[in-house]
Scaffold this active site. Sequence first.
Site, mmCIF file in Angstrom:
data_model
loop_
_atom_site.group_PDB
_atom_site.id
_atom_site.type_symbol
_atom_site.label_atom_id
_atom_site.label_comp_id
_atom_site.label_asym_id
_atom_site.label_seq_id
_atom_site.Cartn_x
_atom_site.Cartn_y
_atom_site.Cartn_z
ATOM 1 N N ASP A 1 0.890 -1.164 0.000
ATOM 2 C CA ASP A 1 0.000 0.000 0.000
ATOM 3 C C ASP A 1 0.925 1.209 0.000
ATOM 4 O OD1 ASP A 1 -1.447 2.218 0.815
ATOM 5 O OD2 ASP A 1 -2.631 1.133 2.308
ATOM 6 N N VAL A 2 0.904 1.982 -1.110
ATOM 7 C CA VAL A 2 1.897 3.052 -1.262
ATOM 8 C C VAL A 2 1.717 4.184 -0.250
ATOM 9 C CG1 VAL A 2 2.399 2.610 -3.699
ATOM 10 C CG2 VAL A 2 0.558 4.213 -3.086
ATOM 11 N N ASN B 1 1.735 5.339 -10.308
ATOM 12 C CA ASN B 1 0.422 5.274 -10.950
ATOM 13 C C ASN B 1 -0.722 5.054 -9.965
ATOM 14 O OD1 ASN B 1 -1.504 4.561 -13.332
ATOM 15 N ND2 ASN B 1 -1.581 2.810 -11.933
ATOM 16 N N TYR C 1 -9.928 14.254 -4.782
ATOM 17 C CA TYR C 1 -9.170 13.769 -5.948
ATOM 18 C C TYR C 1 -8.451 14.929 -6.656
ATOM 19 C CZ TYR C 1 -8.269 11.215 -10.310
ATOM 20 O OH TYR C 1 -7.673 10.622 -11.392
#
Length: 271
Positions: free
Chosen positions: A70-71, A97, A169
């Site tokens: 999990d980045v 990404n 976002y």
Amino acid sequence: MSETKPSLPLSGQRAIVTGASSGIGEQIAKSLAAAGAAVVVNYSRDEKNAARVVGEIESARGRAVAVRADVSKESEVLAMFDRARAELGSIDILVNNAGLQKDAAFVDLSLADWDKVIGVNLTGQFLASREAAREFLRRGRTPRARSLGKILCISSVHDIIPWAGHANYAASKGGVALLMKTMAQELAQHGIRVNAISPGAIKTPINTSAWDTPTAEKELLKLIPYGRVGEPVDIGRAAVWLASDDSDYVTGATLYVDGGMTLFPEFRFGG
Ligand code: BGC
């Protein structure tokens, strides 16, 4: 005398693509592998699809390995780089990404959904980029590429287009825009190139409802002067170019791959 050139633009190079078990990341992993790179297919939860992507790359005679992380978690990003070093020796290319949407009207947006989106889409790019830059500096130059290393940030047209109902976002992608440029400015002295691709509407699982019925697609096309919804391979091709020596003098750039979505399309009909 002709120069001896490797047959493929990324021959002998090693890449990590985050969020590569589906959508744009999956295609970037495949495109980099087809261009000669060995690829870490990072995923967070979807082990089955990560294995499928690795299998498809191997069937096409490429090299790939699936690595879970999990980045948004520092320890998991560090572990992913350790694993990449163990499997592939080093890393030459990082493609940031991994990204997600948690949409809500602004007044209803929860702190949890704000934190989740900023955590994966922005903090994740910071954490992985920092480890990549550290790895490039540790490894030093190789004869395989002109630069010490390349970082590619997958952003969005919403790094400049405000987007109602998606404040978390849009804020994450706006953050990516200046994270990318600041890293590019700071790391250029070491020979590290940092660039971004900002995709428009691309047919992937993140936005299926925007294109999977004729009515939805017709509405969406009003925002796309070029008259078609993008395909993941449109981004895969751009990623190969930005990761290769063909773009060696390009750093700090954002390439909009969007069929003209950022061209104020409504002005075709007024103004
Ligand atoms: C979003 C998609 C959207 C596209 C164009 C992308 O960044 O993830 O859901 O369709 O931008 O608005």
